[in-house]
Design an enzyme around this catalytic site. Structure first.
Site, PDB file in Angstrom:
ATOM      1  N   HIS A 120       0.819  -1.217   0.000  1.00 43.24           N
ATOM      2  CA  HIS A 120       0.000   0.000   0.000  1.00 43.24           C
ATOM      3  C   HIS A 120       0.849   1.262   0.000  1.00 43.24           C
ATOM      4  O   HIS A 120       0.338   2.362   0.242  1.00 43.24           O
ATOM      5  CB  HIS A 120      -0.939   0.009   1.214  1.00 43.24           C
ATOM      6  N   CYS A 131       4.732  15.741 -12.274  1.00 38.91           N
ATOM      7  CA  CYS A 131       5.844  15.081 -13.002  1.00 38.91           C
ATOM      8  C   CYS A 131       6.072  13.646 -12.539  1.00 38.91           C
ATOM      9  O   CYS A 131       6.900  12.932 -13.095  1.00 38.91           O
ATOM     10  CB  CYS A 131       7.130  15.913 -12.846  1.00 38.91           C
TER      11      CYS A 131
HETATM   12  C1  BV8 Z   1      -8.218  -2.253  -5.532  1.00 39.23           C
HETATM   13  C2  BV8 Z   1      -3.000   2.950   2.366  1.00 39.23           C
HETATM   14  C3  BV8 Z   1      -8.878  -2.580  -7.752  1.00 39.23           C
HETATM   15  C4  BV8 Z   1      -3.558   4.304   2.632  1.00 39.23           C
HETATM   16  C5  BV8 Z   1      -4.871   1.370   2.458  1.00 39.23           C
HETATM   17  C6  BV8 Z   1     -16.383  -4.062  -1.865  1.00 39.23           C
HETATM   18  C7  BV8 Z   1     -16.032  -5.315  -1.420  1.00 39.23           C
HETATM   19  C8  BV8 Z   1     -14.710  -5.735  -1.433  1.00 39.23           C
HETATM   20  C9  BV8 Z   1     -13.703  -4.901  -1.900  1.00 39.23           C
HETATM   21  C10 BV8 Z   1     -14.054  -3.654  -2.325  1.00 39.23           C
HETATM   22  C11 BV8 Z   1     -15.375  -3.224  -2.314  1.00 39.23           C
HETATM   23  N1  BV8 Z   1     -15.390  -1.954  -2.792  1.00 39.23           N
HETATM   24  C12 BV8 Z   1     -14.128  -1.569  -3.114  1.00 39.23           C
HETATM   25  C13 BV8 Z   1     -13.313  -2.598  -2.842  1.00 39.23           C
HETATM   26  C14 BV8 Z   1     -11.875  -2.641  -3.021  1.00 39.23           C
HETATM   27  C15 BV8 Z   1     -11.188  -1.907  -1.862  1.00 39.23           C
HETATM   28  C16 BV8 Z   1     -11.543  -2.534  -0.531  1.00 39.23           C
HETATM   29  O1  BV8 Z   1     -11.019  -3.574  -0.180  1.00 39.23           O
HETATM   30  N2  BV8 Z   1     -12.437  -1.885   0.217  1.00 39.23           N
HETATM   31  C17 BV8 Z   1     -12.820  -2.449   1.507  1.00 39.23           C
HETATM   32  C18 BV8 Z   1     -12.745  -1.369   2.580  1.00 39.23           C
HETATM   33  C19 BV8 Z   1     -14.211  -3.043   1.388  1.00 39.23           C
HETATM   34  N3  BV8 Z   1      -9.790  -2.094  -2.136  1.00 39.23           N
HETATM   35  C20 BV8 Z   1      -9.165  -1.214  -2.934  1.00 39.23           C
HETATM   36  O2  BV8 Z   1      -9.675  -0.226  -3.377  1.00 39.23           O
HETATM   37  C21 BV8 Z   1      -7.725  -1.587  -3.275  1.00 39.23           C
HETATM   38  N4  BV8 Z   1      -7.546  -1.452  -4.708  1.00 39.23           N
HETATM   39  O3  BV8 Z   1      -8.964  -3.134  -5.144  1.00 39.23           O
HETATM   40  O4  BV8 Z   1      -7.993  -1.958  -6.855  1.00 39.23           O
HETATM   41  C22 BV8 Z   1     -10.124  -1.709  -7.761  1.00 39.23           C
HETATM   42  C23 BV8 Z   1     -10.021  -0.469  -8.356  1.00 39.23           C
HETATM   43  C24 BV8 Z   1     -11.179   0.317  -8.438  1.00 39.23           C
HETATM   44  C25 BV8 Z   1     -12.394  -0.130  -7.868  1.00 39.23           C
HETATM   45  C26 BV8 Z   1     -12.442  -1.371  -7.202  1.00 39.23           C
HETATM   46  C27 BV8 Z   1     -11.291  -2.162  -7.150  1.00 39.23           C
HETATM   47  C28 BV8 Z   1      -6.742  -0.663  -2.603  1.00 39.23           C
HETATM   48  C29 BV8 Z   1      -6.828  -0.860  -1.113  1.00 39.23           C
HETATM   49  C30 BV8 Z   1      -5.700  -0.081  -0.430  1.00 39.23           C
HETATM   50  C31 BV8 Z   1      -6.272   0.952   0.505  1.00 39.23           C
HETATM   51  N5  BV8 Z   1      -5.171   1.608   1.223  1.00 39.23           N
HETATM   52  N6  BV8 Z   1      -3.832   1.971   3.069  1.00 39.23           N
HETATM   53  C32 BV8 Z   1      -3.411   4.679   4.088  1.00 39.23           C
HETATM   54  O5  BV8 Z   1      -3.017   3.862   4.938  1.00 39.23           O
HETATM   55  O6  BV8 Z   1      -3.688   5.867   4.358  1.00 39.23           O
HETATM   56  S1  BV8 Z   1      -5.775   0.222   3.321  1.00 39.23           S
HETATM   57  C33 BV8 Z   1      -5.615   0.427   5.006  1.00 39.23           C
HETATM   58  O7  BV8 Z   1      -6.361  -0.675   5.548  1.00 39.23           O
HETATM   59  C34 BV8 Z   1      -4.227   0.242   5.580  1.00 39.23           C
HETATM   60  O8  BV8 Z   1      -3.238  -0.064   4.632  1.00 39.23           O
HETATM   61  C35 BV8 Z   1      -4.412  -0.964   6.493  1.00 39.23           C
HETATM   62  O9  BV8 Z   1      -3.264  -1.684   6.671  1.00 39.23           O
HETATM   63  C36 BV8 Z   1      -5.402  -1.688   5.715  1.00 39.23           C
HETATM   64  C37 BV8 Z   1      -6.035  -2.897   6.249  1.00 39.23           C
HETATM   65  O10 BV8 Z   1      -6.385  -2.676   7.565  1.00 39.23           O
HETATM   66  P1  BV8 Z   1      -5.619  -3.572   8.645  1.00 39.23           P
HETATM   67  O11 BV8 Z   1      -4.157  -3.466   8.403  1.00 39.23           O
HETATM   68  O12 BV8 Z   1      -6.198  -4.935   8.633  1.00 39.23           O
HETATM   69  O13 BV8 Z   1      -5.934  -2.786   9.959  1.00 39.23           O
HETATM   70  P2  BV8 Z   1      -7.271  -2.877  10.830  1.00 39.23           P
HETATM   71  O14 BV8 Z   1      -7.257  -1.733  11.775  1.00 39.23           O
HETATM   72  O15 BV8 Z   1      -8.450  -3.088   9.929  1.00 39.23           O
HETATM   73  O16 BV8 Z   1      -7.105  -4.258  11.652  1.00 39.23           O
HETATM   74  C38 BV8 Z   1      -6.089  -4.362  12.633  1.00 39.23           C
HETATM   75  C39 BV8 Z   1      -6.145  -5.803  13.122  1.00 39.23           C
HETATM   76  O17 BV8 Z   1      -5.083  -6.001  14.047  1.00 39.23           O
HETATM   77  C40 BV8 Z   1      -7.437  -6.146  13.851  1.00 39.23           C
HETATM   78  O18 BV8 Z   1      -7.874  -7.421  13.407  1.00 39.23           O
HETATM   79  C41 BV8 Z   1      -7.010  -6.228  15.338  1.00 39.23           C
HETATM   80  O19 BV8 Z   1      -7.724  -7.230  16.034  1.00 39.23           O
HETATM   81  C42 BV8 Z   1      -5.571  -6.650  15.202  1.00 39.23           C
HETATM   82  N7  BV8 Z   1      -4.692  -6.228  16.302  1.00 39.23           N
HETATM   83  C43 BV8 Z   1      -4.706  -5.049  16.977  1.00 39.23           C
HETATM   84  N8  BV8 Z   1      -3.682  -5.036  17.871  1.00 39.23           N
HETATM   85  C44 BV8 Z   1      -3.015  -6.220  17.729  1.00 39.23           C
HETATM   86  C45 BV8 Z   1      -3.657  -6.982  16.738  1.00 39.23           C
HETATM   87  N9  BV8 Z   1      -3.243  -8.210  16.369  1.00 39.23           N
HETATM   88  C46 BV8 Z   1      -2.153  -8.712  17.007  1.00 39.23           C
HETATM   89  N10 BV8 Z   1      -1.481  -8.040  17.971  1.00 39.23           N
HETATM   90  C47 BV8 Z   1      -1.886  -6.801  18.351  1.00 39.23           C
HETATM   91  N11 BV8 Z   1      -1.210  -6.155  19.330  1.00 39.23           N
HETATM   92 ZN    ZN Z   2       7.112  17.361  -9.902  1.00 38.43          ZN
END
Ligand code: BV8
Ligand code: ZN
Length: 248
Positions: A120, A131
């Site tokens: 990501h 650019c």
């Molecule tokens: C794409 C960068 C093709 C930016 C991020 C409908 C259904 C399914 C999919 C989609 C949909 N509509 C659209 C989509 C596709 C979409 C998507 O998945 N949406 C989701 C929300 C439904 N995906 C995309 O758009 C991707 N591109 O598919 O391209 C396309 C193109 C056009 C149209 C459609 C498709 C691009 C996705 C990238 C997004 N960018 N980050 C930024 O960070 O600012 S995602 C963001 O969420 C972060 O990167 C993060 O890492 C990521 C995932 O979240 P997690 O890392 O899992 O974090 P979270 O807080 O959720 O969970 C933490 C976990 O840790 C928990 O389970 C917790 O219990 C656990 N935890 C906490 N503490 C601990 C622990 N575990 C162990 N030890 C601990 N101490």
């Molecule tokens: Zn530039």
């Protein structure tokens, strides 16, 4: 977390030649970086899906940059935790090792891992909207929002993948090849919500790999994986070495 599953996981990791790790925000939680979802998430009032998008940036680039600048200020203070360092140990011991991360905080690089796929992007990289120049800029806080390109002076954006942006095929291919070649896959600290990362564990299961999940909670993949260790990654990952010869 039950000792039996930990022992099984330790064996699998110990005997694996080639291992893939997929990490999410949870591995950085013990470093003080808020996760995205769940009650301890800092962004309670902001849904990442609403602000980490090209549309939000087009509408109000300054507002989006303020969010990233705030996150950069949190991340710069954070230190890698024992979970990050355990993955460095693992990379040093394994013939084949690939670390796929959804995180943009750069903590895996800072802790010393080498073979990293930042699927990501990276919050410390700027990308020029005109650019296309990409460069690292560690200034915190940023004096000018939005920042201007060091090369042409036009507006930059964070070099991260926003929702509804395509992840480069070369990145996806590298992840698929790594999973195809591995014996064991560890999925650490991700809620398994965001695609395409969320489907990678299933891909590994379907191709006969042993998949081990480490998370505080259950996730959509929990029932599918070979093992699910419930607990903190900063406590579980080092356990894989406690009894290994030569690891003190
Ligand atoms: C794409 C960068 C093709 C930016 C991020 C409908 C259904 C399914 C999919 C989609 C949909 N509509 C659209 C989509 C596709 C979409 C998507 O998945 N949406 C989701 C929300 C439904 N995906 C995309 O758009 C991707 N591109 O598919 O391209 C396309 C193109 C056009 C149209 C459609 C498709 C691009 C996705 C990238 C997004 N960018 N980050 C930024 O960070 O600012 S995602 C963001 O969420 C972060 O990167 C993060 O890492 C990521 C995932 O979240 P997690 O890392 O899992 O974090 P979270 O807080 O959720 O969970 C933490 C976990 O840790 C928990 O389970 C917790 O219990 C656990 N935890 C906490 N503490 C601990 C622990 N575990 C162990 N030890 C601990 N101490
Ligand atoms: Zn530039």
């Amino acid at each position: 977390m039950d000792k039996e599953s930990l022992e099984q996981a330790r064996e699998l990791v110990e005997n694996a030649n080639n291992i893939v790790i997929l990490t999410g925000a949870g591995i950085s939680a013990e470093s003080g970086i808020p996760t995205f979802r769940g009650d301890q998430g800092l962004w309670k009032d902001i849904r990442p899906e609403d602000i980490a998008t090209p549309e939000a940036f087009a509408k109000d680039p300054k507002f989006v940059w303020e969010w990233y600048d705030l996150r950069r200020q949190t991340i710069i203070e954070a230190e890698p935790n024992p979970g990050h360092y355990a993955l460095v140990e693992l990379e040093n011991k394994k013939e084949g090792f690939t670390l796929i991360t959804q995180n943009i905080d750069g903590l895996h690089k800072r802790s010393g891992n080498k073979n990293i796929i930042e699927m990501h992007g990276n919050i410390w990289q700027m990308r020029c909207t005109k650019c296309g120049h990409i460069y690292f800029d560690y200034e915190v806080p940023l004096k000018q929002l939005p920042p201007s390109c060091k090369k042409c002076g036009e507006m930059t954006r964070p070099n991260v993948v926003w929702f509804n942006e395509i992840i480069p095929m070369s990145t996806i291919d590298a992840c698929v090849i790594a999973i195809d070649n591995c014996d064991v896959m560890l999925i650490v600290g991700t809620s398994g919500v965001v695609e395409p990362a969320a489907s990678m564990g299933l891909m590994a299961v379907r191709t006969g790999k042993k998949v081990i999940e480490i998370n505080l909670d259950t996730t959509p993949g929990t029932g599918l994986y070979h093992l699910s260790l419930r607990g903190k990654s900063g406590e579980i990952l080092p356990e894989f070495y406690k009894h290994t010869k030569g690891y003190n």
